[in-house]
Design a protein around this motif. Structure first.
Motif, PDB file in Angstrom:
ATOM      1  N   VAL A  73      -6.027  -9.923  10.702  1.00 14.27           N
ATOM      2  CA  VAL A  73      -5.649  -8.558  10.580  1.00 14.27           C
ATOM      3  C   VAL A  73      -4.248  -8.151  10.840  1.00 14.27           C
ATOM      4  CG1 VAL A  73      -6.455  -6.183  11.205  1.00 14.27           C
ATOM      5  CG2 VAL A  73      -8.190  -8.054  10.855  1.00 14.27           C
ATOM      6  N   VAL A  74      -3.448  -7.473   9.964  1.00 18.95           N
ATOM      7  CA  VAL A  74      -2.202  -7.007  10.294  1.00 18.95           C
ATOM      8  C   VAL A  74      -2.180  -5.387  10.177  1.00 18.95           C
ATOM      9  CG1 VAL A  74      -1.150  -7.259   7.913  1.00 18.95           C
ATOM     10  CG2 VAL A  74       0.174  -7.140  10.067  1.00 18.95           C
ATOM     11  N   GLU A  75      -1.860  -4.700  11.004  1.00 16.64           N
ATOM     12  CA  GLU A  75      -1.716  -3.192  11.017  1.00 16.64           C
ATOM     13  C   GLU A  75      -0.514  -2.662  11.634  1.00 16.64           C
ATOM     14  OE1 GLU A  75      -4.990   0.438  12.325  1.00 16.64           O
ATOM     15  OE2 GLU A  75      -5.070  -1.787  13.124  1.00 16.64           O
ATOM     16  N   GLY A  76      -0.108  -1.587  10.937  1.00 19.42           N
ATOM     17  CA  GLY A  76       1.224  -1.145  11.447  1.00 19.42           C
ATOM     18  C   GLY A  76       1.792   0.000  10.709  1.00 19.42           C
ATOM     19  N   THR A  77       2.956   0.428  10.656  1.00 20.40           N
ATOM     20  CA  THR A  77       3.630   1.597  10.133  1.00 20.40           C
ATOM     21  C   THR A  77       4.532   0.849   9.097  1.00 20.40           C
ATOM     22  OG1 THR A  77       3.494   2.949  11.861  1.00 20.40           O
ATOM     23  CG2 THR A  77       4.903   3.626  10.298  1.00 20.40           C
ATOM     24  N   ALA A  78       4.183   1.316   7.874  1.00 21.17           N
ATOM     25  CA  ALA A  78       5.115   0.835   6.680  1.00 21.17           C
ATOM     26  C   ALA A  78       6.419   1.709   6.909  1.00 21.17           C
ATOM     27  CB  ALA A  78       4.382   0.852   5.287  1.00 21.17           C
TER      28      ALA A  78
ATOM     29  N   GLN B 169       0.680  -1.087   0.168  1.00 16.80           N
ATOM     30  CA  GLN B 169      -0.161  -0.040  -0.062  1.00 16.80           C
ATOM     31  C   GLN B 169       0.954   1.324   0.012  1.00 16.80           C
ATOM     32  OE1 GLN B 169      -2.567  -0.257   3.351  1.00 16.80           O
ATOM     33  NE2 GLN B 169      -3.414  -2.399   2.636  1.00 16.80           N
ATOM     34  N   LYS B 170       2.130   0.987   0.501  1.00 16.24           N
ATOM     35  CA  LYS B 170       2.903   2.178   0.472  1.00 16.24           C
ATOM     36  C   LYS B 170       4.328   2.015  -0.307  1.00 16.24           C
ATOM     37  CE  LYS B 170       0.775   4.749   3.495  1.00 16.24           C
ATOM     38  NZ  LYS B 170       0.190   6.093   3.222  1.00 16.24           N
ATOM     39  N   PRO B 171       4.347   2.557  -1.509  1.00 16.13           N
ATOM     40  CA  PRO B 171       5.508   2.285  -2.582  1.00 16.13           C
ATOM     41  C   PRO B 171       6.655   2.429  -1.819  1.00 16.13           C
ATOM     42  CG  PRO B 171       3.753   3.462  -3.620  1.00 16.13           C
ATOM     43  CD  PRO B 171       3.570   3.531  -2.210  1.00 16.13           C
ATOM     44  N   GLY B 172       7.687   1.552  -2.096  1.00 16.47           N
ATOM     45  CA  GLY B 172       9.198   1.633  -1.663  1.00 16.47           C
ATOM     46  C   GLY B 172       9.205   0.980  -0.076  1.00 16.47           C
ATOM     47  N   ALA B 173       8.133   0.496   0.663  1.00 16.28           N
ATOM     48  CA  ALA B 173       8.211   0.023   1.858  1.00 16.28           C
ATOM     49  C   ALA B 173       9.018  -1.348   1.976  1.00 16.28           C
ATOM     50  CB  ALA B 173       6.887  -0.240   2.603  1.00 16.28           C
ATOM     51  N   ASP B 174      10.004  -1.226   3.016  1.00 14.18           N
ATOM     52  CA  ASP B 174      10.740  -2.599   3.040  1.00 14.18           C
ATOM     53  C   ASP B 174      10.408  -3.453   3.987  1.00 14.18           C
ATOM     54  OD1 ASP B 174      12.483  -2.075   0.758  1.00 14.18           O
ATOM     55  OD2 ASP B 174      13.295  -0.556   2.094  1.00 14.18           O
ATOM     56  N   LEU B 175       9.860  -2.501   5.389  1.00 15.32           N
ATOM     57  CA  LEU B 175       9.464  -3.378   6.582  1.00 15.32           C
ATOM     58  C   LEU B 175       8.366  -2.671   7.248  1.00 15.32           C
ATOM     59  CD1 LEU B 175      11.760  -2.497   9.521  1.00 15.32           C
ATOM     60  CD2 LEU B 175      12.317  -1.485   7.209  1.00 15.32           C
ATOM     61  N   MET B 176       7.739  -3.171   8.357  1.00 14.80           N
ATOM     62  CA  MET B 176       6.760  -2.569   8.979  1.00 14.80           C
ATOM     63  C   MET B 176       7.184  -2.404  10.692  1.00 14.80           C
ATOM     64  SD  MET B 176       3.017  -4.306   7.896  1.00 14.80           S
ATOM     65  CE  MET B 176       2.061  -3.784   9.120  1.00 14.80           C
ATOM     66  N   LEU B 177       6.836  -1.330  11.138  1.00 13.66           N
ATOM     67  CA  LEU B 177       7.357  -0.948  12.257  1.00 13.66           C
ATOM     68  C   LEU B 177       5.919  -0.958  13.240  1.00 13.66           C
ATOM     69  CD1 LEU B 177       9.551   2.086  11.455  1.00 13.66           C
ATOM     70  CD2 LEU B 177      10.309  -0.342  11.824  1.00 13.66           C
ATOM     71  N   ASN B 178       6.136  -1.289  14.747  1.00 13.67           N
ATOM     72  CA  ASN B 178       5.194  -1.120  15.479  1.00 13.67           C
ATOM     73  C   ASN B 178       3.785  -1.983  15.015  1.00 13.67           C
ATOM     74  OD1 ASN B 178       7.068  -0.147  17.300  1.00 13.67           O
ATOM     75  ND2 ASN B 178       6.457   1.869  16.537  1.00 13.67           N
ATOM     76  N   TYR B 179       3.929  -3.040  14.610  1.00 14.45           N
ATOM     77  CA  TYR B 179       2.587  -3.649  14.128  1.00 14.45           C
ATOM     78  C   TYR B 179       2.230  -4.809  14.730  1.00 14.45           C
ATOM     79  CZ  TYR B 179       5.064  -7.873  12.607  1.00 14.45           C
ATOM     80  OH  TYR B 179       5.748  -9.268  12.623  1.00 14.45           O
ATOM     81  N   ILE B 180       0.748  -4.833  14.570  1.00 11.83           N
ATOM     82  CA  ILE B 180      -0.051  -5.946  15.184  1.00 11.83           C
ATOM     83  C   ILE B 180      -0.540  -6.954  14.317  1.00 11.83           C
ATOM     84  CG2 ILE B 180      -0.573  -4.425  17.335  1.00 11.83           C
ATOM     85  CD1 ILE B 180      -3.444  -4.394  16.029  1.00 11.83           C
ATOM     86  N   LEU B 181      -0.647  -8.364  14.635  1.00 16.29           N
ATOM     87  CA  LEU B 181      -1.267  -9.446  13.912  1.00 16.29           C
ATOM     88  C   LEU B 181      -2.165 -10.002  15.009  1.00 16.29           C
ATOM     89  CD1 LEU B 181      -1.180 -11.283  11.511  1.00 16.29           C
ATOM     90  CD2 LEU B 181       0.437 -12.382  12.384  1.00 16.29           C
ATOM     91  N   ASP B 182      -3.446  -9.849  14.370  1.00 22.86           N
ATOM     92  CA  ASP B 182      -4.554 -10.464  15.173  1.00 22.86           C
ATOM     93  C   ASP B 182      -5.303 -11.654  14.499  1.00 22.86           C
ATOM     94  OD1 ASP B 182      -4.222  -8.822  17.448  1.00 22.86           O
ATOM     95  OD2 ASP B 182      -5.395  -7.425  16.717  1.00 22.86           O
ATOM     96  N   THR B 183      -5.407 -12.613  14.885  1.00 25.05           N
ATOM     97  CA  THR B 183      -6.388 -13.742  14.540  1.00 25.05           C
ATOM     98  C   THR B 183      -7.409 -13.943  15.399  1.00 25.05           C
ATOM     99  OG1 THR B 183      -4.173 -14.633  13.669  1.00 25.05           O
ATOM    100  CG2 THR B 183      -6.136 -16.205  13.573  1.00 25.05           C
ATOM    101  N   LYS B 184      -8.403 -14.419  14.567  1.00 22.70           N
ATOM    102  CA  LYS B 184      -9.805 -14.872  15.227  1.00 22.70           C
ATOM    103  C   LYS B 184     -10.455 -15.916  14.426  1.00 22.70           C
ATOM    104  CE  LYS B 184     -14.384 -13.113  16.475  1.00 22.70           C
ATOM    105  NZ  LYS B 184     -15.438 -12.168  16.554  1.00 22.70           N
TER     106      LYS B 184
END
Length: 135
Positions: free
Chosen positions: A103-108, A74-89
């Motif tokens: 759901v995965v959510e964080g800062t690219a 979603q963000k061109p040029g992103a190499d990693l994600m910082l401070n991310y959460i991964l939730d599974t239900k």
């Protein structure tokens, strides 16, 4: 007519009596960022996955990796994600119907290597970012 009402009632009760299992976690980064690299945040990203299946949970080993890659795309040029959460239900409905939501959510972020020496070392060990590890 009585049989139809019975089946509808039974099906409704099965859906109401489903149980859910939730798990998740917070992580600082998707992979190691080198100490002398310049890490630039690019913005918040989020990706979700929802699946239904019968008789077995539909979670696959690469689902989390695919979600991270989708989010970083979603963000061109992103190499990693910082401070991310991964939730599974995972919700289980009788008779053995599974619904999985991830759901995965964080800062690219973009990582630039600051030293030529380190870049040569990376090339020697064949370091690859998360998004290039899927074939």
């Amino acid at each position: 007519m009585k049989l139809t009402k019975f089946i509808v009632t039974l099906f409704s009760l099965c859906i109401i009596t489903g149980c859910s299992i939730k798990s998740g976690g917070f992580n600082s980064e998707t992979h190691f960022s080198f100490p002398n690299s310049n890490v630039t945040p690019l913005g918040q990203v989020k990706s979700t996955l929802s699946r239904w299946s019968f008789f077995a949970s539909p979670v696959e080993g690469d689902d989390a990796l695919n979600l991270v890659n989708e989010a970083m795309a979603q963000k061109p040029g992103a190499d990693l994600m910082l401070n991310y959460i991964l939730d599974t239900k995972i919700t289980i409905f009788p008779p053995l119907i599974y619904k999985t939501e991830m759901v995965v959510e964080g800062t690219a972020a973009k990582m630039e290597i600051g030293e030529q020496e380190l870049e040569n070392t990376l090339n020697q060990v064949k370091y690859r970012s998360f998004k290039h590890s899927i074939k």
